[in-house]
Design a protein around this motif. Structure first.
Motif, PDB file in Angstrom:
ATOM      1  N   GLN A 181       0.840  -1.190   0.000  1.00 46.41           N
ATOM      2  CA  GLN A 181       0.000   0.000   0.000  1.00 46.41           C
ATOM      3  C   GLN A 181       0.874   1.238   0.000  1.00 46.41           C
ATOM      4  OE1 GLN A 181      -3.251  -1.299   2.995  1.00 46.41           O
ATOM      5  NE2 GLN A 181      -4.114   0.130   1.523  1.00 46.41           N
ATOM      6  N   LYS A 182       0.614   2.117  -0.950  1.00 47.35           N
ATOM      7  CA  LYS A 182       1.356   3.378  -1.049  1.00 47.35           C
ATOM      8  C   LYS A 182       0.972   4.275   0.114  1.00 47.35           C
ATOM      9  CE  LYS A 182       1.099   3.320  -6.086  1.00 47.35           C
ATOM     10  NZ  LYS A 182       0.420   3.964  -7.210  1.00 47.35           N
ATOM     11  N   PRO A 183       1.889   5.043   0.638  1.00 51.86           N
ATOM     12  CA  PRO A 183       3.323   5.056   0.312  1.00 51.86           C
ATOM     13  C   PRO A 183       4.053   3.974   1.086  1.00 51.86           C
ATOM     14  CG  PRO A 183       2.861   6.759   1.923  1.00 51.86           C
ATOM     15  CD  PRO A 183       1.544   6.086   1.607  1.00 51.86           C
ATOM     16  N   PHE A 184       5.207   3.564   0.591  1.00 45.93           N
ATOM     17  CA  PHE A 184       6.025   2.570   1.274  1.00 45.93           C
ATOM     18  C   PHE A 184       7.492   2.945   1.108  1.00 45.93           C
ATOM     19  CE2 PHE A 184       4.495   0.964  -2.812  1.00 45.93           C
ATOM     20  CZ  PHE A 184       5.678   0.879  -3.527  1.00 45.93           C
ATOM     21  N   SER A 185       8.309   2.411   1.991  1.00 45.45           N
ATOM     22  CA  SER A 185       9.741   2.724   1.984  1.00 45.45           C
ATOM     23  C   SER A 185      10.477   1.844   0.987  1.00 45.45           C
ATOM     24  CB  SER A 185      10.328   2.509   3.379  1.00 45.45           C
ATOM     25  OG  SER A 185      10.329   1.124   3.681  1.00 45.45           O
ATOM     26  N   ARG A 186      11.689   2.247   0.673  1.00 40.64           N
ATOM     27  CA  ARG A 186      12.548   1.440  -0.205  1.00 40.64           C
ATOM     28  C   ARG A 186      12.787   0.071   0.429  1.00 40.64           C
ATOM     29  NH1 ARG A 186      17.816  -0.088  -0.617  1.00 40.64           N
ATOM     30  NH2 ARG A 186      18.582  -0.389  -2.727  1.00 40.64           N
ATOM     31  N   ARG A 187      13.037   0.047   1.737  1.00 40.59           N
ATOM     32  CA  ARG A 187      13.299  -1.216   2.424  1.00 40.59           C
ATOM     33  C   ARG A 187      12.125  -2.185   2.273  1.00 40.59           C
ATOM     34  NH1 ARG A 187      11.808  -3.494   6.847  1.00 40.59           N
ATOM     35  NH2 ARG A 187      10.674  -1.685   7.599  1.00 40.59           N
ATOM     36  N   VAL A 188      10.914  -1.698   2.486  1.00 41.28           N
ATOM     37  CA  VAL A 188       9.713  -2.539   2.368  1.00 41.28           C
ATOM     38  C   VAL A 188       9.538  -3.014   0.923  1.00 41.28           C
ATOM     39  CG1 VAL A 188       7.182  -2.453   2.469  1.00 41.28           C
ATOM     40  CG2 VAL A 188       8.543  -1.574   4.372  1.00 41.28           C
ATOM     41  N   PHE A 189       9.767  -2.124  -0.026  1.00 36.92           N
ATOM     42  CA  PHE A 189       9.616  -2.448  -1.447  1.00 36.92           C
ATOM     43  C   PHE A 189      10.613  -3.524  -1.877  1.00 36.92           C
ATOM     44  CE2 PHE A 189      10.771  -1.157  -5.933  1.00 36.92           C
ATOM     45  CZ  PHE A 189       9.656  -1.717  -6.523  1.00 36.92           C
ATOM     46  N   ILE A 190      11.878  -3.331  -1.558  1.00 37.17           N
ATOM     47  CA  ILE A 190      12.910  -4.284  -1.969  1.00 37.17           C
ATOM     48  C   ILE A 190      12.706  -5.626  -1.265  1.00 37.17           C
ATOM     49  CG2 ILE A 190      15.399  -4.747  -1.962  1.00 37.17           C
ATOM     50  CD1 ILE A 190      14.325  -2.665  -4.105  1.00 37.17           C
ATOM     51  N   LYS A 191      12.293  -5.594  -0.008  1.00 33.70           N
ATOM     52  CA  LYS A 191      11.999  -6.842   0.719  1.00 33.70           C
ATOM     53  C   LYS A 191      10.868  -7.602   0.022  1.00 33.70           C
ATOM     54  CE  LYS A 191      10.889  -8.531   5.338  1.00 33.70           C
ATOM     55  NZ  LYS A 191       9.524  -8.773   5.754  1.00 33.70           N
ATOM     56  N   ALA A 192       9.835  -6.887  -0.412  1.00 35.69           N
ATOM     57  CA  ALA A 192       8.708  -7.527  -1.107  1.00 35.69           C
ATOM     58  C   ALA A 192       9.157  -8.146  -2.433  1.00 35.69           C
ATOM     59  CB  ALA A 192       7.593  -6.517  -1.340  1.00 35.69           C
ATOM     60  N   ILE A 193      10.015  -7.429  -3.160  1.00 34.11           N
ATOM     61  CA  ILE A 193      10.533  -7.967  -4.426  1.00 34.11           C
ATOM     62  C   ILE A 193      11.323  -9.251  -4.148  1.00 34.11           C
ATOM     63  CG2 ILE A 193      12.192  -7.571  -6.313  1.00 34.11           C
ATOM     64  CD1 ILE A 193       9.884  -5.833  -6.851  1.00 34.11           C
ATOM     65  N   ARG A 194      12.215  -9.211  -3.168  1.00 36.84           N
ATOM     66  CA  ARG A 194      13.024 -10.390  -2.820  1.00 36.84           C
ATOM     67  C   ARG A 194      12.138 -11.577  -2.432  1.00 36.84           C
ATOM     68  NH1 ARG A 194      18.389  -9.222  -2.482  1.00 36.84           N
ATOM     69  NH2 ARG A 194      19.000  -7.135  -1.865  1.00 36.84           N
ATOM     70  N   GLU A 195      11.161 -11.332  -1.566  1.00 34.56           N
ATOM     71  CA  GLU A 195      10.293 -12.423  -1.095  1.00 34.56           C
ATOM     72  C   GLU A 195       9.469 -13.006  -2.235  1.00 34.56           C
ATOM     73  OE1 GLU A 195       8.143 -10.671   2.135  1.00 34.56           O
ATOM     74  OE2 GLU A 195       9.835 -10.879   3.518  1.00 34.56           O
ATOM     75  N   THR A 196       9.013 -12.150  -3.127  1.00 35.07           N
ATOM     76  CA  THR A 196       8.222 -12.622  -4.274  1.00 35.07           C
ATOM     77  C   THR A 196       9.079 -13.477  -5.196  1.00 35.07           C
ATOM     78  OG1 THR A 196       6.785 -10.679  -4.119  1.00 35.07           O
ATOM     79  CG2 THR A 196       6.808 -11.846  -6.222  1.00 35.07           C
ATOM     80  N   LEU A 197      10.317 -13.071  -5.413  1.00 32.17           N
ATOM     81  CA  LEU A 197      11.234 -13.859  -6.238  1.00 32.17           C
ATOM     82  C   LEU A 197      11.578 -15.187  -5.547  1.00 32.17           C
ATOM     83  CD1 LEU A 197      13.511 -10.962  -7.423  1.00 32.17           C
ATOM     84  CD2 LEU A 197      12.115 -12.408  -8.909  1.00 32.17           C
ATOM     85  N   GLN A 198      11.758 -15.170  -4.233  1.00 35.79           N
ATOM     86  CA  GLN A 198      12.071 -16.397  -3.488  1.00 35.79           C
ATOM     87  C   GLN A 198      10.912 -17.379  -3.558  1.00 35.79           C
ATOM     88  OE1 GLN A 198      13.203 -14.716   0.327  1.00 35.79           O
ATOM     89  NE2 GLN A 198      15.287 -15.448   0.041  1.00 35.79           N
TER      90      GLN A 198
END
Length: 128
Positions: free
Chosen positions: A107-124
């Motif tokens: 949900q916007k807005p979100f931090s870079r940390r939250v965004f990158i963590k979500a990308i990593r978890e989705t790829l995993q």
């Protein structure tokens, strides 16, 4: 805690589908800072589908509402290719159509940390 390092994002091609230029630029910056390559950003559903058919993509971040059009055709095209994606939206996760509610929603807005963590978890999840 596992000693396994987070999966590298370097060189991953991430499709960005976002119709608000400032947000698209912010997402692009966050991905570039993480050594990803940005495909797009696409500000229309048709443009996103064209990019997806013309360029290699490893994953995607999708705004739910793109210039008044729901992004589901892009999500369907990603699903058909077995590619992971997350939704980035100002809407509530419960606003997503039922088939898409199992997907990660930021949900916007979100931090870079939250965004990158979500990308990593989705790829995993995809590879694991």
């Amino acid at each position: 805690m596992s000693s396994q390092k987070d999966p590298p994002l370097k060189g991953l091609r991430i499709l960005v589908v976002e119709d608000q230029a400032p947000i698209a630029l912010q997402l692009e910056d966050m991905l570039i800072e993480s050594d990803c390559e940005v495909v797009g950003p696409a500000s229309r559903v048709g443009q996103a589908l064209r990019l997806l058919s013309e360029q290699p993509v490893d994953a995607a971040v999708l705004d739910l509402n793109i210039a008044g059009e729901l992004v589901y055709p892009v999500a369907d095209a990603l699903d058909a290719r077995g590619l992971p994606y997350i939704f980035s939206t100002g809407y509530s996760p419960s606003d997503l159509a039922a088939p898409y509610r199992r997907r990660r929603v930021l949900q916007k807005p979100f931090s870079r940390r939250v965004f990158i963590k979500a990308i990593r978890e989705t790829l995993q999840q995809r590879s694991g």
